[in-house]
Design a protein around this motif. Structure first.
Motif, short mmCIF file in Angstrom:
data_model
loop_
_atom_site.label_atom_id
_atom_site.label_comp_id
_atom_site.label_asym_id
_atom_site.label_seq_id
_atom_site.Cartn_x
_atom_site.Cartn_y
_atom_site.Cartn_z
N UNK A 20 1.19 -0.85 0.15
CA UNK A 20 -0.58 0.23 -0.04
C UNK A 20 1.12 1.16 -0.10
N UNK A 21 1.45 1.56 -1.37
CA UNK A 21 2.36 2.72 -1.33
C UNK A 21 1.05 4.32 -0.98
N UNK A 22 -0.18 4.26 -0.84
CA UNK A 22 -0.53 5.17 -0.40
C UNK A 22 0.09 5.46 1.15
N UNK A 23 -0.26 4.52 2.02
CA UNK A 23 -0.12 4.10 3.32
C UNK A 23 0.98 5.07 4.18
N UNK A 24 2.68 3.81 2.83
CA UNK A 24 3.45 4.15 3.07
C UNK A 24 3.94 5.73 3.48
N UNK A 25 3.14 6.22 2.00
CA UNK A 25 3.65 8.42 1.78
C UNK A 25 2.57 8.94 2.91
#
Lengths: 240, 228
Positions: free
Chosen positions: A195-200
């Protein structure tokens, strides 16, 4: 809080981790990203010794994980883990899933354990399912119960192994929301995720792993907007 | 019809012959129950011995011993095992005990495989989840794996019990008066074949029916957590 030095892991002849070095501070939320087969999960599983590292150093708090006389069960009480496939205990009710470990460890009486479990279930939004069995819950609800189950031991570190990968898309948000809340409250977290959105948004730092090493690390902005390594750029161009 | 009634009278009523069937049935049931208990206890021990191999990831002394034992028991007929144990081990003394020991040992090999398979069928994630909560291997087995494995084990174990009950029909080989031997004896006394044989078969059938009924009821109770 977590210190890893030159960590190697072999499965037979195959070298999966080829020298991991990192330091994770108390209260930090670290997201580990990277292509499949890069050793992300193996790295995570070394942190609570579900995998026995082949060589290297790992220290969590004051505990040396490579110590031959280490009480592994004692270590794991302080290091919670959430799995991709939830792994709830299907023969126990939701409440029993959460209270089992604290009661067995005699950390609290049955009454106290139930009370704490209900508070935790309320916090992750599934208190109304306490007397149901796991089979009666949706994937998102199961994963939130799994988080509550880990939190019941009041761990100092929480490990997440692709916690949303097995979920239907509409349920990913509710689990990430719980994790975000946890990060805000200052839990030390290591999250293997796609989940790149979460990571960001949530991570304090992001590790990009490839071919058994941490190829690049930095703040979300360092990784997502200003990646230095070619491999990182290629990977991100595929997933973003 | 008159012939039927006459045969029935001759085989079951005259000289209180039904008592012979009843006594035979008691022996069959008694030996079966004792053998099942022995078989499950030995089977559990064997399963634990075999499981050491899974945990260590390599062959162990225990797993090798268990494998040889199971291999020999499964590779020889139970009649031969019965004869060996009755004549060579017990020297024709205590026939009933020899029967119990034979069927207990025979059954244990199959029970061990059933238990092991039932445990292995539980998702490995369950063991990992238990261990990651700081529970020991033993505690995870007891509280998490075994309660789930029971559901896999019980139907197969029930089947094994049924096989065992019927297998005890060979007890007559070492002159134990079980149900089959009783009907054999009555055949030779009354010079009728149909009634003693069919009567014997019906009694076995009803016994197995009863056993199946009990096992099904027990299984249903275990499946509680599967109900949506």
């Amino acid at each position: 809080m977590i210190y890893v030095n030159n960590l190697h892991k072999y499965f037979g002849e195959l070298e999966v981790l080829k020298g991991i070095n990192c330091r994770i501070e108390k209260g930090e939320c670290v997201c580990v990203i990277g292509p499949s087969g890069s050793g992300k999960s193996t790295f995570l599983r070394c942190l609570n010794l579900l995998e026995q590292p082949t060589k290297g150093e790992i220290t969590i708090g004051n505990t040396n994980l490579m110590d031959k006389n280490l009480n592994v069960d004692e270590l794991r009480k302080g290091v919670g883990m959430v799995f991709q496939h939830f792994n709830l205990f299907p023969h126990l009710t939701i409440l029993e899933n959460v209270t089992l470990a604290p009661i067995r460890h005699k950390m609290m009486s049955e009454e106290e354990a139930k009370k704490k479990a209900m508070e935790l279930l309320d916090r992750v939004g599934v208190a109304d399912k306490a007397d149901n069995y796991p089979v009666q819950l949706s994937g998102g609800q199961k994963q939130r119960v799994a988080i509550a189950r880990s939190l019941a031991l009041s761990p100092e570190v929480m490990l997440f192994d692709e916690p949303t990968s097995a979920l239907d898309p509409e349920m990913v948000g509710e689990v990430l929301e719980v994790m975000k809340q946890l990060a805000k409250e200052g839990m030390t977290m290591v999250v293997v995720t796609h989940e790149m959105g979460f990571a960001r948004e949530v991570a304090d730092r992001v590790f990009f792993m490839d071919e058994g090493i941490i190829m690049e690390e930095g703040t979300p902005s360092d990784i997502f907007d200003h990646a230095k390594e070619e491999r990182t750029k290629t990977f991100l161009s595929k997933v973003l | 019809m008159d012939q039927f009634a006459a045969d029935f009278y001759k085989v079951f009523i005259r000289a209180n012959r039904y008592e012979m069937f009843l006594d035979g049935l008691k022996v069959t049931i008694g030996v079966s129950i004792a053998a099942v208990i022995l078989g499950v206890i030995l089977g559990m021990i064997l399963a634990i011995m075999k499981m050491t191999e899974v945990r260590k990831g390599r062959k162990t002394l225990f797993s090798v011993i268990a494998n040889i034992y199971i291999d020999i028991i499964r590779g020889t007929p139970s009649v031969v095992q019965l004869l060996i144990i009755y004549f060579l081990v017990f020297h024709t003394q205590m026939g009933i005990v020899a029967g119990v020991v034979t069927f207990g040992i025979n059954s244990s090999a199959y029970v061990a495989e059933i238990i092991r398979a039932g445990i292995m069928a539980v998702d490995n994630g369950q063991m990992e989840a238990g261990r990651s909560l700081g529970l020991s291997y033993g505690a995870t087995m007891k509280d998490i794996i075994l309660p789930q494995a029971i559901k896999n084990i019980l139907p197969a174990l029930g089947n094994e019990f049924i096989v065992l009950v019927k297998e005890t029909a060979i007890l007559g080989y070492v002159s134990i008066q079980d149900l089959t031997k009783a009907s054999d004896f009555i055949m030779s006394r009354t010079y009728t074949l149909f009634m003693p044989l069919i009567g014997c078969a019906v009694i076995y059938y009803l016994l197995i029916k009863l056993l199946t009924f009990g096992l099904n009821a027990f299984e249903r109770r275990l499946r509680q957590s599967d109900i949506r």
